[in-house]
Design a protein around this motif. Sequence first.
Motif, PDB file in Angstrom:
ATOM      1  N   MET A  90       0.823  -1.205   0.000  1.00  0.00           N
ATOM      2  CA  MET A  90       0.000   0.000   0.000  1.00  0.00           C
ATOM      3  C   MET A  90       0.855   1.253   0.000  1.00  0.00           C
ATOM      4  O   MET A  90       2.022   1.245   0.431  1.00  0.00           O
ATOM      5  N   ASP A  91       0.245   2.337  -0.496  1.00  0.00           N
ATOM      6  CA  ASP A  91       0.908   3.641  -0.462  1.00  0.00           C
ATOM      7  C   ASP A  91       1.028   4.111   0.979  1.00  0.00           C
ATOM      8  O   ASP A  91       0.060   4.066   1.743  1.00  0.00           O
ATOM      9  N   PHE A  92       2.218   4.542   1.335  1.00  0.00           N
ATOM     10  CA  PHE A  92       2.414   5.060   2.688  1.00  0.00           C
ATOM     11  C   PHE A  92       1.835   6.473   2.755  1.00  0.00           C
ATOM     12  O   PHE A  92       1.979   7.255   1.800  1.00  0.00           O
ATOM     13  N   PRO A  93       1.150   6.826   3.830  1.00  0.00           N
ATOM     14  CA  PRO A  93       0.526   8.148   3.899  1.00  0.00           C
ATOM     15  C   PRO A  93       1.558   9.252   4.078  1.00  0.00           C
ATOM     16  O   PRO A  93       2.710   9.011   4.448  1.00  0.00           O
ATOM     17  N   ALA A  94       1.124  10.469   3.813  1.00  0.00           N
ATOM     18  CA  ALA A  94       1.960  11.634   4.115  1.00  0.00           C
ATOM     19  C   ALA A  94       1.910  11.903   5.610  1.00  0.00           C
ATOM     20  O   ALA A  94       0.864  11.751   6.244  1.00  0.00           O
ATOM     21  N   VAL A  95       3.047  12.290   6.182  1.00  0.00           N
ATOM     22  CA  VAL A  95       3.158  12.544   7.620  1.00  0.00           C
ATOM     23  C   VAL A  95       3.675  13.964   7.807  1.00  0.00           C
ATOM     24  O   VAL A  95       4.773  14.297   7.335  1.00  0.00           O
ATOM     25  N   THR A  96       2.885  14.798   8.460  1.00  0.00           N
ATOM     26  CA  THR A  96       3.267  16.178   8.749  1.00  0.00           C
ATOM     27  C   THR A  96       3.620  16.308  10.220  1.00  0.00           C
ATOM     28  O   THR A  96       2.844  15.881  11.081  1.00  0.00           O
ATOM     29  N   VAL A  97       4.787  16.862  10.511  1.00  0.00           N
ATOM     30  CA  VAL A  97       5.233  17.059  11.890  1.00  0.00           C
ATOM     31  C   VAL A  97       5.565  18.537  12.084  1.00  0.00           C
ATOM     32  O   VAL A  97       6.170  19.183  11.212  1.00  0.00           O
ATOM     33  N   CYS A  98       5.161  19.077  13.235  1.00  0.00           N
ATOM     34  CA  CYS A  98       5.420  20.471  13.582  1.00  0.00           C
ATOM     35  C   CYS A  98       5.755  20.545  15.062  1.00  0.00           C
ATOM     36  O   CYS A  98       5.359  19.682  15.855  1.00  0.00           O
ATOM     37  N   ASN A  99       6.454  21.586  15.431  1.00  0.00           N
ATOM     38  CA  ASN A  99       6.644  21.890  16.832  1.00  0.00           C
ATOM     39  C   ASN A  99       5.395  22.604  17.344  1.00  0.00           C
ATOM     40  O   ASN A  99       4.862  23.488  16.661  1.00  0.00           O
ATOM     41  N   SER A 100       4.895  22.204  18.513  1.00  0.00           N
ATOM     42  CA  SER A 100       3.690  22.851  19.032  1.00  0.00           C
ATOM     43  C   SER A 100       3.923  24.324  19.328  1.00  0.00           C
ATOM     44  O   SER A 100       2.980  25.107  19.414  1.00  0.00           O
ATOM     45  N   ASN A 101       5.191  24.741  19.477  1.00  0.00           N
ATOM     46  CA  ASN A 101       5.545  26.153  19.594  1.00  0.00           C
ATOM     47  C   ASN A 101       5.950  26.658  18.216  1.00  0.00           C
ATOM     48  O   ASN A 101       6.945  26.200  17.649  1.00  0.00           O
ATOM     49  N   PRO A 102       5.190  27.561  17.609  1.00  0.00           N
ATOM     50  CA  PRO A 102       5.428  27.911  16.202  1.00  0.00           C
ATOM     51  C   PRO A 102       6.739  28.637  15.950  1.00  0.00           C
ATOM     52  O   PRO A 102       7.380  28.419  14.926  1.00  0.00           O
ATOM     53  N   PHE A 103       7.159  29.512  16.868  1.00  0.00           N
ATOM     54  CA  PHE A 103       8.364  30.302  16.652  1.00  0.00           C
ATOM     55  C   PHE A 103       9.276  30.209  17.875  1.00  0.00           C
ATOM     56  O   PHE A 103       8.807  30.152  19.019  1.00  0.00           O
TER      57      PHE A 103
END
Length: 589
Positions: A90-103
């Motif tokens: 199967m196609d692996f999904p896209a994974v988005t990661v961010c820091n909970s503190n934006p700046f």
Amino acid sequence: MKVGQYFNCALHRLKKGPGYTYTELLVWYCENTNTHGPKRIVTEGPKKRAVWFVLTLAFTGLVCWQWGILIQRYLAWEVKVNLRTGFKAMDFPAVTVCNSNPFRYTRSKQLLQHLDRLTRLALERIYVYSQNGTIPGELPSSETDWRQVASLVIIEKNDQGGETVLQVLGLDQNQTQSATRDRSRTGSYKVTMELCNENRSNCIYRNFSSVPEVMSEWYYLHYMTILSNTSRSERQAMGEQGEDFILACLFGGQPCNLDNFTQLMHPMYGNCYIFNWGSDGKILMSSNPGAEFGLKLVLDISQDDYNPFLSFAAGARLMLHQPNTYPFLQDLGLYARAGAETSIGIFVDEIVRLGGSYTRCTFDGSDVNVKSLFNTTYTMQTCLRSCFQDQMVQNCGCGHQNYPLPEGAHYCNQQDNPSWGYCYYSLREQIEVENSKCLEICKQPCKPSVLKLNLYFQEINFRTIQEDPALTIDWLPSQLGGQFGFWMGGSILCIVELMEILIDCLWITVIKVVKWCVERRSRRARPHSSQPPPTVSQSIEEHVNDGFQPEQEGGHVERPCALAIPGTPPPQYDSLLIYPINKVVNTWD
């Protein structure tokens, strides 16, 4: 030539008139139809004829009622759901990661120092009020400009049920004096956010469960106003850099690096990084289950450099979604706390909807009357956000910082749009109570892939949930024929016979109407006289010969015409004489 002959025959039939009547047609139908009831009506005796007439009428109504139910059920476009399981790579999904503190706070502190000072002051005033029921004096006029976007207020409720609204920042003297009272004499209170229109003739209040929540929302609203005046490059420089944020990466047991990620400037979470986004058409596959063959990441969140007013917890925000779709982290994202290892499994449910009349969905969004502001594949979220941004621009005169801008619009700011917060939350409340036009316009995609938010495949199994028509077109005639055959003993040919009779009745009616119109037109064309029609005696007198009139006194005979032609006297016939019955004249004597 054949067409001319056909019209000539039709004209001849119109002139000749119908060859049979309605009664004759009805009797012929009852004698020759294949259904059982009508035959008995004309062939049985008077009593049985009445019984069969009632039965035929009742069953005909029953058949029509059943047909109506079947047609209505078919036009309801019901669906049935089939569940299919399978095994495949199967196609692996896209994974988005961010820091909970934006700046990073050290990089954005200079930009936010004025807002931070007001936030500290507001917290101090709320704390003082909670202790002794008083609020310090008013702020300088330069500080009260922040009230234009949103105000922090305390709504105090006394024992009698009355409410008093107290401004946390920017109080006047009257409010200050009324706010100074013994806390033991007051009732309950709550801290909320007040948003008013430009002339403050109407205000709305946003309620929260705790003081930190309302302070975070108030801070974020003004924080967005400040960001509207900063360039994209400045925000990217203040956010997390990829080489500092992603320390290690493994996929399928093989190392990966920053080249496998796509940077996304998220308005709420700053610099985010998407693994396997697939915007270039290349999507990674996975054919082995288990944590060892999934995606492993080690992230550095730099907890010591957090904004104290914007984030209350340290960690990462992540989301799994379809490749080439926009990640709406604030709605669908997961939170992974710092200092721990998080393992999550993936189960794939593929939903295939029918679309069209069966399900209100769209295949690619082309039939949705909303122009997408996101350069990604259509989703329900992209449609709702694009529609909401359009309404913001139309009603508020500016766009929200969280979404892309339509052409020719600008982001909301305090100087140009001082009351944009009131307009924004008014539109947001419409969506929250499901009273927004966007909810009516946007459609669900017909084939979304619903991914439960995890990071590796527990098993390479998938389930396909597919919609199929519950009632197909071949089901409808079979059900209609079954009801007609059961109650009336007929078939489709019986319906053809009935249609033939109806066509003949219509043709008879047309002929009668045309003939009546022709006769009426001919009667109107005849000359009309105002004198009454002559009697028989007057008609005879008009034919009397003037040549045998008796002479008048003086020997002069008046003649209507000087050149009158002598006539012949009428013959004398004994048959014209009238005799009594008892006096019969014997003409043979």
